[in-house]
Scaffold this motif. Structure first.
Motif, short mmCIF file in Angstrom:
data_model
loop_
_atom_site.label_atom_id
_atom_site.label_comp_id
_atom_site.label_asym_id
_atom_site.label_seq_id
_atom_site.Cartn_x
_atom_site.Cartn_y
_atom_site.Cartn_z
N ILE A 24 6.34 -6.53 -9.59
CA ILE A 24 7.61 -6.01 -10.06
C ILE A 24 8.74 -6.94 -9.63
O ILE A 24 8.87 -7.29 -8.46
N THR A 141 3.09 3.64 -16.43
CA THR A 141 2.53 2.51 -15.69
C THR A 141 2.59 1.25 -16.54
O THR A 141 2.77 1.30 -17.76
N GLN A 218 11.85 -2.18 -14.44
CA GLN A 218 11.81 -2.82 -13.12
C GLN A 218 13.10 -2.55 -12.34
O GLN A 218 13.06 -2.33 -11.13
N LYS A 220 15.00 0.11 -12.70
CA LYS A 220 14.92 1.52 -12.30
C LYS A 220 13.94 1.71 -11.15
O LYS A 220 14.17 2.50 -10.23
N ASN A 221 12.85 0.97 -11.18
CA ASN A 221 11.83 1.10 -10.15
C ASN A 221 12.35 0.67 -8.78
O ASN A 221 11.92 1.20 -7.75
N THR A 222 13.27 -0.29 -8.75
CA THR A 222 13.84 -0.75 -7.48
C THR A 222 15.01 0.11 -7.03
O THR A 222 15.49 -0.03 -5.91
N PRO A 224 15.21 3.88 -7.37
CA PRO A 224 14.72 5.19 -7.81
C PRO A 224 15.71 6.33 -7.64
O PRO A 224 15.60 7.36 -8.34
N LEU A 250 7.99 6.54 -12.76
CA LEU A 250 7.48 5.18 -12.94
C LEU A 250 6.44 4.88 -11.86
O LEU A 250 6.68 5.14 -10.68
N ARG A 251 5.30 4.37 -12.26
CA ARG A 251 4.25 3.98 -11.33
C ARG A 251 3.85 2.53 -11.64
O ARG A 251 2.72 2.24 -12.02
N LEU A 252 4.82 1.62 -11.46
CA LEU A 252 4.61 0.23 -11.82
C LEU A 252 3.83 -0.51 -10.74
O LEU A 252 3.38 -1.62 -10.97
#
Length: 252
Positions: A24, A141, A218, A220-222, A224, A250-252
């Motif tokens: 990511i 994912t 990515q 959004k994943n950083t 949350p 998100l389950r990246l």
């Protein structure tokens, strides 16, 4: 269009194993916060022209997108959202600039332990195939073909097919979904003056779906807990008819 039996036949060719998810990207973008976000700040995806698009991009989704054993499980809701690819719902097709694009998919709670990603040319030839382990938890994912697989060629369309492997080996009863991708030449988007959110917006303006959605995911994943980014993400997915999974984790 491949049916499920044809996909199973292709699975004997060129198998690759990929044990990790894509890295990511860490963003140092100027991320808006819930307090400073402008009410007008949205990123809306603008579809590309139909030039170069395959004649048919309809999905070959099978059954209800769940493993047979999961449909009878008391732990599985009958109205659960099935396996779904994150592509514009009205086209089932998107552009990318990447040699090995990252695809986003929504996976429901599943007993499957792995899935297989197949890339198929327009003349129905298997291009690459990658087996990917999954944890079975519901959420969005990321998947991609193995780095050792051949890169997508610029100007070519590929059907990508995702199949959940419900038992030890692939079976005709396994759920399959398909979507389309076309690689295009990299436009002049990257600049030292651009934040990653501005890159997402630039990709969206040019109709480059896969690059836009993975970059925003990515971000959004950083972040949350950033409600502003969550709102941008939700609005972005709603702009292409994916509101059903806009709030999924998100389950990246």
């Amino acid at each position: 269009m491949l049916n499920n039996q044809q996909l199973i036949g292709l699975m004997t060719i060129g198998l690759f194993v990929m044990g990790t998810q894509p890295t990511i990207a860490q963003s140092n973008a100027n991320i808006p916060t819930a307090t400073n976000r402008s009410k007008s700040q949205h990123i809306i995806f603008k579809p590309p022209s139909n030039q170069g698009k395959p004649k048919s991009t309809s999905s070959a989704g099978s059954r209800n997108g769940q493993c047979p054993q999961d449909t009878t499980s008391t732990a599985t809701s009958s109205n659960q959202t099935p396996v779904m690819s994150l592509v514009p719902s009205n086209s089932n097709y998107g552009l990318t600039t990447a040699e090995h694009p990252i695809f986003l998919v929504y996976l429901p709670q599943t007993s499957a332990k792995q899935l297989v990603l197949s890339l198929i040319t327009e003349n129905n030839q298997l291009y690459s195939q990658t087996f990917i382990p999954i944890k079975g938890k519901p959420g969005i994912t990321s998947i991609k073909s193995a780095d050792s697989s051949p890169p997508l060629e610029v100007g070519k369309n590929y059907q990508w097919a995702l199949e959940l492997i419900c038992e030890e080996k692939p079976s005709p009863n396994d759920p399959v979904i398909t979507s389309w991708v076309r690689r295009v030449a990299l436009p002049q988007l990257q600049s030292q003056q651009r934040t990653t959110l501005e890159q997402v917006d630039a990709y969206s303006e040019r109709g480059i779906w896969y690059d836009a959605v993975i970059t925003l995911a990515q971000i959004k994943n950083t972040q949350p807990d950033n409600q502003a980014i969550a709102d941008i993400w939700s609005d972005f997915l709603k702009s292409v008819g994916l509101e059903a999974i806009a709030t999924q984790p998100l389950r990246l």
